[in-house]
Design a protein around this motif. Sequence first.
Motif, PDB file in Angstrom:
ATOM      1  N   TYR A 194     -35.887 -31.490  17.273  1.00  0.00           N
ATOM      2  CA  TYR A 194     -36.056 -30.407  16.312  1.00  0.00           C
ATOM      3  C   TYR A 194     -36.508 -30.998  14.975  1.00  0.00           C
ATOM      4  O   TYR A 194     -35.893 -31.940  14.452  1.00  0.00           O
ATOM      5  N   PHE A 195     -37.567 -30.402  14.439  1.00  0.00           N
ATOM      6  CA  PHE A 195     -38.172 -30.881  13.199  1.00  0.00           C
ATOM      7  C   PHE A 195     -38.067 -29.820  12.119  1.00  0.00           C
ATOM      8  O   PHE A 195     -38.334 -28.637  12.358  1.00  0.00           O
ATOM      9  N   CYS A 196     -37.752 -30.268  10.921  1.00  0.00           N
ATOM     10  CA  CYS A 196     -37.769 -29.423   9.747  1.00  0.00           C
ATOM     11  C   CYS A 196     -39.157 -29.473   9.121  1.00  0.00           C
ATOM     12  O   CYS A 196     -39.820 -30.520   9.149  1.00  0.00           O
ATOM     13  N   ASN A 197     -39.581 -28.346   8.551  1.00  0.00           N
ATOM     14  CA  ASN A 197     -40.895 -28.258   7.937  1.00  0.00           C
ATOM     15  C   ASN A 197     -40.793 -27.417   6.679  1.00  0.00           C
ATOM     16  O   ASN A 197     -40.060 -26.425   6.647  1.00  0.00           O
ATOM     17  N   ALA A 198     -41.513 -27.831   5.630  1.00  0.00           N
ATOM     18  CA  ALA A 198     -41.458 -27.065   4.383  1.00  0.00           C
ATOM     19  C   ALA A 198     -42.794 -27.102   3.667  1.00  0.00           C
ATOM     20  O   ALA A 198     -43.484 -28.135   3.668  1.00  0.00           O
ATOM     21  N   ASP A 199     -43.138 -25.989   3.054  1.00  0.00           N
ATOM     22  CA  ASP A 199     -44.270 -25.904   2.130  1.00  0.00           C
ATOM     23  C   ASP A 199     -43.698 -26.001   0.737  1.00  0.00           C
ATOM     24  O   ASP A 199     -42.912 -25.140   0.332  1.00  0.00           O
ATOM     25  N   LEU A 200     -44.055 -27.040   0.007  1.00  0.00           N
ATOM     26  CA  LEU A 200     -43.447 -27.178  -1.300  1.00  0.00           C
ATOM     27  C   LEU A 200     -44.434 -27.739  -2.319  1.00  0.00           C
ATOM     28  O   LEU A 200     -45.480 -28.288  -1.960  1.00  0.00           O
TER      29      LEU A 200
END
Length: 120
Positions: free
Chosen positions: A92-98
């Motif tokens: 499981y991978f976390c992903n963010a637009d920041l």
Amino acid sequence: QVQLVESGGGLVQAGGSLRLSCAASGSIRAINAMAWYRQAPGRQRELVAITRGSTTNYADSVKGRFTISRDNAKNTVYLQMNSLKPEDTAVYFCNADLARSGVPGWRNYWGQGTQVTVSS
């Protein structure tokens, strides 16, 4: 620099629960969407859940079992996984637009991944 660090993966029996956490750190100015993806062996990475503002969306395969939530003060996103099935086994991978402080625009970032294994 910006880092996304996941935690909370592990081995659980079918029907059990796990809670994943992902904390974003570094010189962050703002965060837009945060999401969880997963990738099982031999399969493409797929979106599990995403939160943007007050909106959340889930893959059909996890609706009613998984809940994504977010603590904006901590720049952290969570994934509560209940009624786990062997087919939920994946990294499981976390992903963010920041947006980074002092840097124009938005970029997409990934965490390193955390293994979730569900035994039957």
